[in-house]
Design an enzyme around this catalytic site. Structure first.
Site, short mmCIF file in Angstrom:
data_model
loop_
_atom_site.label_atom_id
_atom_site.label_comp_id
_atom_site.label_asym_id
_atom_site.label_seq_id
_atom_site.Cartn_x
_atom_site.Cartn_y
_atom_site.Cartn_z
N GLY A 105 33.30 45.20 43.10
CA GLY A 105 32.99 43.90 42.52
C GLY A 105 34.22 43.33 41.85
N CYS A 106 34.19 42.03 41.61
CA CYS A 106 35.35 41.34 41.04
C CYS A 106 35.61 41.80 39.60
CB CYS A 106 35.16 39.84 41.11
SG CYS A 106 33.58 39.25 40.50
N TYR A 107 34.59 41.77 38.77
CA TYR A 107 34.78 42.22 37.38
C TYR A 107 35.21 43.69 37.34
CZ TYR A 107 32.37 38.00 35.58
OH TYR A 107 32.01 36.72 35.24
N THR A 158 36.86 45.41 39.41
CA THR A 158 38.26 45.57 39.82
C THR A 158 39.18 45.30 38.65
OG1 THR A 158 37.80 44.98 42.12
CG2 THR A 158 40.06 44.66 41.35
#
Lengths: 345, 345, 345, 345
Positions: free
Chosen positions: B148-150, B152
């Site tokens: 997921g973006c967060y 990462t």
């Protein structure tokens, strides 16, 4: 062979955008960067985005020229002429992102910029670098006047109609809106975030220096003197220009005829997209790319052809087009290193 | 050999960003795109930025899989499992940009996503695709759960300190701010321009589904259970995540020690930049690139290590990292096709 | 009776916002405006929004004081002390929007601001002007230190929990995000539109001058020394602050207890709204108003109380609160002239 | 006497802006709000900015009319006619923020809106509510068609020149740019933040429904048929319209003459500011106010008068002007309740 490319004025916005493109150009190497204000500093000290990607340090102009086969100059107007002369003398190519080599008529240059052409012979060798309109004249030249951002959007947007004689060359209205990078890196009250964000205004109304440049190109394509009312506006976005162009149809001319002419003119152009009827242009759809998107409309009840034309002011309106010109000068395929796909968002 | 790559969910934001990257990937070809909502339409009908650049038409999942060596899926959670199974059976690689292959513990998945793992064996073969932390485990796998973006931004920001035992793994606070593309293409009242522009809010406070994913990775690197309070915020920009991370120094640990560990950890990483003291991270400096920039601070009077970490949520936080994983799976240099220089503006 | 009000530093952002409020205050008259940089110019020359609404010309400080019953000063720190002394001597009220009268401890002031308190007796008469917490102490005073913007959002957000002993006063984390008007009118590279728009960064991490002010107020309400890690961020919007506050529940304390305390504390406050469970705060919902909206959350698995608190940094965080203090000093209903309804968009 | 005011369509953007103004109007009371979509919900459930400020619950139209002396309707076109008839019958005033009472010619209405005028007699009693141009006709009427946002900026910007015979009424070009609130509260793909932010486009080019309304007003002021090419653009800001207007000077007419006429026309107007030469209009300088700022330019080499005109589309372009009309209908000073000072930022 790798082209050694240098940039003067590399710490300005057009300069660093050029650096970004040249650092990924498959046939060129960013050899040297110049800056008066930041001499001795790394380019990444000014633009942290470049950390780890470019170790170049800002040098003086002489050093940059010495290390380069082609010199790009993104300097205040008036300062490029000596540099150009020096480059030509040294057998280098010179691509000017400023205004010193855009206008054919020295009187116009003096009127709008307050400086003189110092080397008339140099200007005779120079060419106006709008490849889609003057490709054949650019090849083989040594000095290129890279078009202004607004003039690029205006000329690509209207030249086909004028060349085909579909619209009157007089009384053209060009209402343009540009992102704030067009104002450059230098801070001003008007580009201070709280006064620019959620704001919108016209500036230099009917008095912007791009006016003679626009008229020059439109006159060339029309084959007669074109007159333009040009009003730029400051758009609270980083990148992009949209020009809305209003021209009077000549008797008998139609939107259908115009559409046919535009499609034919740009059929083989890599960087110009004439949109099909029903689609609209948006600066978003060309962001970070070298594209110019164009759409045509007719206002039948007033007899106007309306053209909307968008570019990324920093790419097709500056650095991208400069690289396109470099590619032409060095005989490379025109899209080399500038075939970026636009950001969708 | 050219990798034939397909995208399921190509008309979502992560999907079209993947398309943009794959269309310029030197060793891959965008072979097929899938979409349930836009089946039969050209991808450029949905994203006019792609006009002239991609003639692919949206197909159904079966067709996309058939034409691909590797399938990227950017689908709502729960829908990737069958597709993954199908791909594995057909000997294809599968990279999931959704959440179905990120969590090791089926109970956690069920708790946060309300679905079950349908193919336990498949999950045992899957790997969590954060190359900087788990590179060796990724090579040779067939199914990758793209982070997921967060998570990462959080994991790259804190893993070195936890692995080196410099901070307590309990009571970590992660305050993250994400651009609006993170919410996807679907319109909502909260992402309607007039209600999102000039606005700022926290959402899913201490209740976001990325929490268990963050804790899982931090626990692995700490070697013991890590607990995290995670609060995301919606930032009125298109792209970018900044995570501000607060962790308690263990006795004796110092900022200097932390800095040394981070620099050592990421010394050879192409996509992680640990900034020198005095510089600050900004989402602007990684925009449209696969970079993660990190800076470290100490609050000596409260004994906290503070880490700021930025990524482009659509690139390192989604499509770019997915391509990085593809490169790993196919034995390509990891930066192939994703070495974009960040926009300076 | 009409209060004659003067503003020193009227051309800064807090100054002109004060002018905007005072020009519509039913019991006050904007009598004089002062500016060093723009002396002799009309206020509307600097802020065209005021054209036709205020004919005042910027004067020097002496003239402003002479014409005023109350003087608001929005000056760089260190410059307010002499002015305050002069006002007190002349029997006028003085409300300082700078930092010179916020800190009780001269050593803290000297440590963070590098100046000394020149008139200790004056400081003993001064009061910290956060009406919701110190209302009774403000009435009747002559010198008010108007709170900083971040401290206002932090103190209103956390004071009730500390006062009720629900959370530990140590190890509080305050992660704040402020609109760009908080940086003032002076142009800087970091607030130049193209470098601030679509950007986001932390600054002065754990080193911002508002830290001691926050700790001072929280310590007072806690009844013991509070320690805070404070990290501000620059948000690409014009107005608004959101503070996300993390504090450790004391044993036995619960979210329900906290909610009850907050509702009770602010039940009769005109300008603080404790939102019901399920609603979230947004800077949009207090824009251009004197409101502070607060929401509470618990992270049960880590034992934290999380408070989100929003204000308009220019109103409740500066000019609006200053007028609220003026109202208190002059015995007016506290909401007089500052009962603006927030913009919905 | 307090005017009891009701709003139909109160949960739309114009509706809630009206609510905001009426809640602070010294001679009116917001008596009732209507909404089809949110019937039974509090207005603050839809707009949390209003929490604690308005306890009204959305009711059906009948209830709103019954409780009101004046009814404002912000409804989709076509729906206001029956309501207006009902109000008139019940002896109430009706102010329509939609398009049903703007056009004199039923054929034009049918052509552009696809509906018929159901009560011709009602339309004969209705008046076009642009006070600066038609003040005397508005007084005493019962039904007001509140002007569209674009037509307000266009008419105020060009009427004086046309009335004085300084410019040709044919071939006028109006290039307008509007903030996104103009598109309303309903979510669309084009107003989804990531597709609207950092974007800019023209829409309904030469085909917008405000065209006949603009031509009607300009024709009235010119005393002959005026023709207009009108192109609106979507500006990525919340509020504000800037119209750039191009008209051909009649022989002998000059900028000086035009300036004199404008200054004379608007000398006693509370809400129109003709800026002095050298100043430029900006949507920022009228934000959240009922002002219209106007500047004039000449392009001498093409013979055009260029007018730039700005308003806040939600105030002078909608809710503010509606209250101005209410004030006229009820014999109140025209600025009552709408004398807000523009935000400087």
């Amino acid at each position: 062979m790798t082209i050694q490319a240098g940039i003067l004025g590399a710490t300005g916005y057009a300069g660093v955008e050029l650096a970004r493109l040249l650092l990924r150009h498959p046939a060129a190497k960013l050899a040297a960067v110049g800056s008066v204000s930041f001499e001795g500093q790394k380019l990444y000290d000014v633009y942290p985005s470049l950390r780890g990607l470019c170790e170049l340090e800002c040098e003086d102009a002489g050093a940059v020229i010495a290390e380069s086969d082609v010199v790009f100059a993104a300097l205040p107007h008036g300062l490029s002429q000596d540099t150009a002369a020096e480059c030509v003398k040294a057998g280098k190519k010179f691509i000017d992102l400023g205004a010193d080599f855009r206008l054919d008529d020295p009187a116009e240059y003096e009127k709008w910029y307050g400086c003189e052409y110092k080397y008339p012979a140099l200007h005779e060798q120079a060419v106006y670098g709008l490849p889609e309109l003057f490709r054949e004249e650019i090849r083989g030249k040594s000095v290129v006047g890279n078009p202004g951002c607004y003039p690029t959007s205006a000329a690509l947007g209207l030249a086909p109609a004028l060349r085909a004689g579909l619209v009157e060359p007089q009384g053209i209205v060009i209402d343009s809106k540009s992102g704030v990078t067009g104002s450059g890196r230098k801070t001003t009250q008007g580009t201070h975030f709280p006064e620019c964000n959620e704001a919108f205004s016209a500036y230099k109304v009917a008095a912007h220096r791009h006016t003679p440049e626009i008229e020059q190109t439109l006159s060339k394509t029309a084959g007669e003197k074109a007159t333009v009312t040009f009003v730029p506006h400051l758009l609270p976005v980083n990148r992009g220009i949209l020009s809305t162009i209003y021209a009077r149809f000549k008797p008998g001319a139609t939107l259908g005829a115009a559409r046919a002419v535009y499609e034919e003119t740009y059929r083989n152009e890599q960087f110009v997209r004439v949109l099909p009827q029903g689609a609209g242009v948006d600066i978003r759809s060309v962001k970070c790319s070298n594209y110019c998107d164009i759409q045509l409309y007719a206002d039948e009840h007033t007899g106007l052809l309306i053209v909307t034309s968008v570019i990324d002011n920093m790419v097709k309106g500056a650095a991208g087009q400069a690289v396109q010109n470099m590619n032409l000068l060095f005989g490379l395929p025109e899209e080399t290193g500038i075939d970026m796909i636009p950001m969708a968002f």
